[in-house]
Design a protein around this motif. Structure first.
Motif, short mmCIF file in Angstrom:
data_model
loop_
_atom_site.label_atom_id
_atom_site.label_comp_id
_atom_site.label_asym_id
_atom_site.label_seq_id
_atom_site.Cartn_x
_atom_site.Cartn_y
_atom_site.Cartn_z
N VAL A 116 -4.84 -2.06 12.02
CA VAL A 116 -4.40 -3.31 11.47
C VAL A 116 -4.09 -3.19 10.05
CG1 VAL A 116 -5.19 -5.48 11.06
CG2 VAL A 116 -6.06 -4.60 13.04
N ILE A 117 -2.82 -3.77 9.44
CA ILE A 117 -2.55 -3.50 8.21
C ILE A 117 -3.59 -4.44 7.32
CG2 ILE A 117 -1.10 -4.43 6.54
CD1 ILE A 117 1.16 -3.59 8.49
N SER A 118 -4.24 -3.67 6.35
CA SER A 118 -5.22 -4.24 5.46
C SER A 118 -4.65 -4.56 4.03
CB SER A 118 -6.23 -3.04 5.26
OG SER A 118 -5.95 -1.89 4.86
N LYS A 119 -3.41 -3.92 3.85
CA LYS A 119 -2.90 -4.34 2.54
C LYS A 119 -1.30 -4.14 2.51
CE LYS A 119 -4.98 -2.48 -0.99
NZ LYS A 119 -5.41 -1.51 -2.13
N VAL A 120 -0.57 -4.91 1.98
CA VAL A 120 0.99 -4.73 2.00
C VAL A 120 1.24 -4.77 0.43
CG1 VAL A 120 3.34 -5.66 2.52
CG2 VAL A 120 1.39 -6.13 4.14
N TYR A 121 1.92 -3.74 0.01
CA TYR A 121 2.27 -3.44 -1.41
C TYR A 121 3.43 -4.52 -1.68
CZ TYR A 121 -0.17 0.81 -1.46
OH TYR A 121 -1.49 1.90 -1.45
N PRO A 122 3.45 -5.05 -3.02
CA PRO A 122 4.50 -6.10 -3.25
C PRO A 122 5.53 -5.53 -3.64
CG PRO A 122 2.77 -6.12 -4.97
CD PRO A 122 2.33 -5.36 -4.01
N THR A 123 5.69 -4.28 -3.82
CA THR A 123 6.80 -3.47 -4.66
C THR A 123 7.60 -2.73 -3.56
OG1 THR A 123 5.59 -2.15 -5.53
CG2 THR A 123 5.86 -3.95 -6.72
#
Length: 245
Positions: free
Chosen positions: A208-215
């Motif tokens: 499961v994706i725990s973090k998505v980078y905003p850049t």
């Protein structure tokens, strides 16, 4: 019949298109380059590459015999100061009980003696804490549980303040750093499921994706996300599909 078959195929292809292709690298969740701020000669080296350590373990220690002696002396000084403070307090308390029938000057003398003894005891405590702090700076401790990934020091080496000596990584806890096309950045959310396979392995796993980078990386034009997992060696890589909604 043909129309129904075409619709089924189109829906199937549409569902496949929802899965977003990504590559990933496996990295430790925690890693730290460890060093000492105090220069000296390494007199004790307790770990090697691959050593598993617990938070607080002493990994290495530089020559500190003079500081050890200083700490012992400070402890003895504190012990003496406490004895003198205790005696001064007992004497002070006795004179307080008869304060009304003795001269004020005598009471003032014993009050001053007690205050000086109390101040000396506090000063001895502070001196001990200071010397213990200096001693602790000669010991390199593990900041978290993990395994030693690299070692750039040998027993007897001279070390300078701030030079990296050991690299510590979390042993079983890792994360997958996913890289995918930038156009999907706003489609990927925290909690999205991911099918992934480590290169060289046949079986797939689901995370499961725990973090998505905003850049977005300006060179590769790739977006990045993380999946937390465990029991995969850092440094491996593989392919993944982010499952579309």
């Amino acid at each position: 019949m043909i129309k129904t078959l075409l619709i089924t195929i189109l829906l199937s292809l549409s569902g496949m298109a929802d899965d977003i292709y990504a590559t990933f690298d496996v990295v430790a969740r925690k890693e730290a380059n460890l060093n000492l701020t105090t220069p000296g000669i390494v007199k004790r080296l307790n770990v090697d590459v691959g050593s598993r350590v617990k938070k607080g373990d002493i990994l290495l220690e530089i020559d500190n015999d003079d500081l050890l002696a200083g700490v012992e002396l400070a402890r003895e000084t504190l012990k003496k100061a406490k004895i003198e403070e205790k005696f001064a307090r007992q004497t002070y308390d006795r004179y307080r009980q008869v304060e009304n029938v003795i001269e004020a000057e005598l009471m003032d003398q014993h009050t001053l003696i007690y205050q000086k003894a109390s101040a000396a005891s506090s000063e001895a405590k502070a001196s001990l804490r200071y010397k213990e702090t200096l001693l602790e700076k000669t010991r390199l401790r593990a900041p978290f549980n993990g395994v030693i990934a690299s070692r750039d020091i040998e027993l007897g080496d001279s070390v300078g303040g701030g030079v990296p000596l050991l690299r510590l990584i979390s042993s079983s806890e890792v994360k997958l750093i996913l890289n995918f096309d930038e156009k999907y950045l706003h489609s990927i959310k925290r909690g999205s499921k991911v099918r992934y396979r480590v290169d060289g392995q046949k079986s797939e796993a689901v995370g499961v994706i725990s973090k998505v980078y905003p850049t977005v990386d300006p060179k590769s034009r790739k977006a990045t996300a993380e999946v937390l997992t465990s029991n995969i060696a850092p440094g491996l890589f593989g392919e993944a599909y982010i499952i579309g909604n």
